[in-house]
Design a protein around this motif. Sequence first.
Motif, PDB file in Angstrom:
ATOM      1  N   GLY A 183      -4.446 -71.132  32.089  1.00 15.79           N
ATOM      2  CA  GLY A 183      -5.783 -71.127  31.525  1.00 15.79           C
ATOM      3  C   GLY A 183      -6.900 -71.282  32.534  1.00 15.79           C
ATOM      4  O   GLY A 183      -8.074 -71.130  32.194  1.00 15.79           O
ATOM      5  N   ASP A 184      -6.572 -71.601  33.778  1.00 15.39           N
ATOM      6  CA  ASP A 184      -7.586 -71.764  34.815  1.00 15.39           C
ATOM      7  C   ASP A 184      -7.969 -70.417  35.418  1.00 15.39           C
ATOM      8  O   ASP A 184      -7.137 -69.499  35.524  1.00 15.39           O
ATOM      9  CB  ASP A 184      -7.074 -72.688  35.924  1.00 15.39           C
ATOM     10  CG  ASP A 184      -6.878 -74.117  35.457  1.00 15.39           C
ATOM     11  OD1 ASP A 184      -7.536 -74.495  34.461  1.00 15.39           O
ATOM     12  OD2 ASP A 184      -6.055 -74.827  36.061  1.00 15.39           O
ATOM     13  N   MET A 185      -9.239 -70.309  35.826  1.00 14.79           N
ATOM     14  CA  MET A 185      -9.701 -69.090  36.473  1.00 14.79           C
ATOM     15  C   MET A 185      -9.283 -69.101  37.940  1.00 14.79           C
ATOM     16  O   MET A 185      -9.424 -70.111  38.639  1.00 14.79           O
ATOM     17  CB  MET A 185     -11.220 -68.963  36.356  1.00 14.79           C
ATOM     18  CG  MET A 185     -11.736 -68.934  34.926  1.00 14.79           C
ATOM     19  SD  MET A 185     -11.005 -67.620  33.899  1.00 14.79           S
ATOM     20  CE  MET A 185     -11.608 -66.159  34.752  1.00 14.79           C
ATOM     21  N   GLU A 186      -8.780 -67.959  38.414  1.00 14.13           N
ATOM     22  CA  GLU A 186      -8.324 -67.826  39.784  1.00 14.13           C
ATOM     23  C   GLU A 186      -9.022 -66.635  40.439  1.00 14.13           C
ATOM     24  O   GLU A 186      -9.206 -65.594  39.800  1.00 14.13           O
ATOM     25  CB  GLU A 186      -6.804 -67.618  39.819  1.00 14.13           C
ATOM     26  CG  GLU A 186      -6.016 -68.726  39.145  1.00 14.13           C
ATOM     27  CD  GLU A 186      -4.550 -68.398  39.004  1.00 14.13           C
ATOM     28  OE1 GLU A 186      -4.164 -67.255  39.343  1.00 14.13           O
ATOM     29  OE2 GLU A 186      -3.788 -69.277  38.550  1.00 14.13           O
ATOM     30  N   PRO A 187      -9.421 -66.759  41.711  1.00 14.14           N
ATOM     31  CA  PRO A 187     -10.073 -65.630  42.379  1.00 14.14           C
ATOM     32  C   PRO A 187      -9.130 -64.441  42.495  1.00 14.14           C
ATOM     33  O   PRO A 187      -7.973 -64.591  42.894  1.00 14.14           O
ATOM     34  CB  PRO A 187     -10.448 -66.199  43.755  1.00 14.14           C
ATOM     35  CG  PRO A 187      -9.562 -67.378  43.949  1.00 14.14           C
ATOM     36  CD  PRO A 187      -9.306 -67.943  42.586  1.00 14.14           C
ATOM     37  N   HIS A 188      -9.622 -63.279  42.119  1.00 20.13           N
ATOM     38  CA  HIS A 188      -8.799 -62.064  42.143  1.00 20.13           C
ATOM     39  C   HIS A 188      -9.239 -61.103  43.242  1.00 20.13           C
ATOM     40  O   HIS A 188      -8.409 -60.565  43.976  1.00 20.13           O
ATOM     41  CB  HIS A 188      -8.874 -61.364  40.788  1.00 20.13           C
ATOM     42  CG  HIS A 188      -8.133 -60.068  40.740  1.00 20.13           C
ATOM     43  ND1 HIS A 188      -6.761 -59.995  40.913  1.00 20.13           N
ATOM     44  CD2 HIS A 188      -8.554 -58.785  40.563  1.00 20.13           C
ATOM     45  CE1 HIS A 188      -6.376 -58.723  40.832  1.00 20.13           C
ATOM     46  NE2 HIS A 188      -7.440 -57.975  40.623  1.00 20.13           N
ATOM     47  N   ALA A 189     -10.552 -60.869  43.364  1.00 21.27           N
ATOM     48  CA  ALA A 189     -11.045 -59.932  44.374  1.00 21.27           C
ATOM     49  C   ALA A 189     -12.557 -60.074  44.497  1.00 21.27           C
ATOM     50  O   ALA A 189     -13.230 -60.587  43.598  1.00 21.27           O
ATOM     51  CB  ALA A 189     -10.682 -58.490  44.003  1.00 21.27           C
ATOM     52  N   SER A 190     -13.084 -59.608  45.618  1.00 25.63           N
ATOM     53  CA  SER A 190     -14.533 -59.569  45.837  1.00 25.63           C
ATOM     54  C   SER A 190     -14.832 -58.479  46.847  1.00 25.63           C
ATOM     55  O   SER A 190     -13.955 -58.074  47.629  1.00 25.63           O
ATOM     56  CB  SER A 190     -15.048 -60.927  46.341  1.00 25.63           C
ATOM     57  OG  SER A 190     -14.385 -61.296  47.542  1.00 25.63           O
TER      58      SER A 190
END
Length: 204
Positions: A183-190
């Motif tokens: 349920g936690d947000m995780e960095p995917h791309a930038s």
Amino acid sequence: MELPTDLTPELAPLYWLLGSWEGEGRLGSGEESDPTFTQRVTFRDSGLEFVEYRAESWLTDESGSRLRPLSVESGFWALDRPRADADVGPGLHPADVVPAYKTASEVEQLVNADGSYPITATISHPGSLTELYFGQIKGPQLQIATDAVMRGEHAAEYNGATRMFGLVNSQLFWRWDIRGADGDMEPHASAILDRRASAADPGR
């Protein structure tokens, strides 16, 4: 950038996105060791009440050379507002010839108390996956979060996401976070993209 006189009035808050953009980014949290990619993004004025979106990405090596295609996204972005007779569809049902919002002052009726406009975006991916986003756009910044995710039987697990876009010194910065199984947000791309074509001619 000057607003074209033939732009649909309600697309004015989205105008700074229009055009073609290219640049480089990193997967994950953006650390130096994370994989790199190059991307071309196009936001195109459709002539209707929405902006057409397409993003093509390629995995790259350390020198920036393309290794292989990474993914393709496509979809539609618009102000989030009640449906009107001027809206197209469903299917090929034609819309009323008179637009829902004929002037900038009429569009301003949609503004939130903090000066932002509500927006929505539908983004489709390969592998039977489509996201429905809602959020806000205020000046050259926007934030959206998924309200729903539609997955086909064989689609990979995907629990939702948030995206942020911003225009900084004429460059388009964006970040994409994905909700993990916990349920936690995780960095995917930038990525950071440079404009390659004007809003009037995004296909150049």
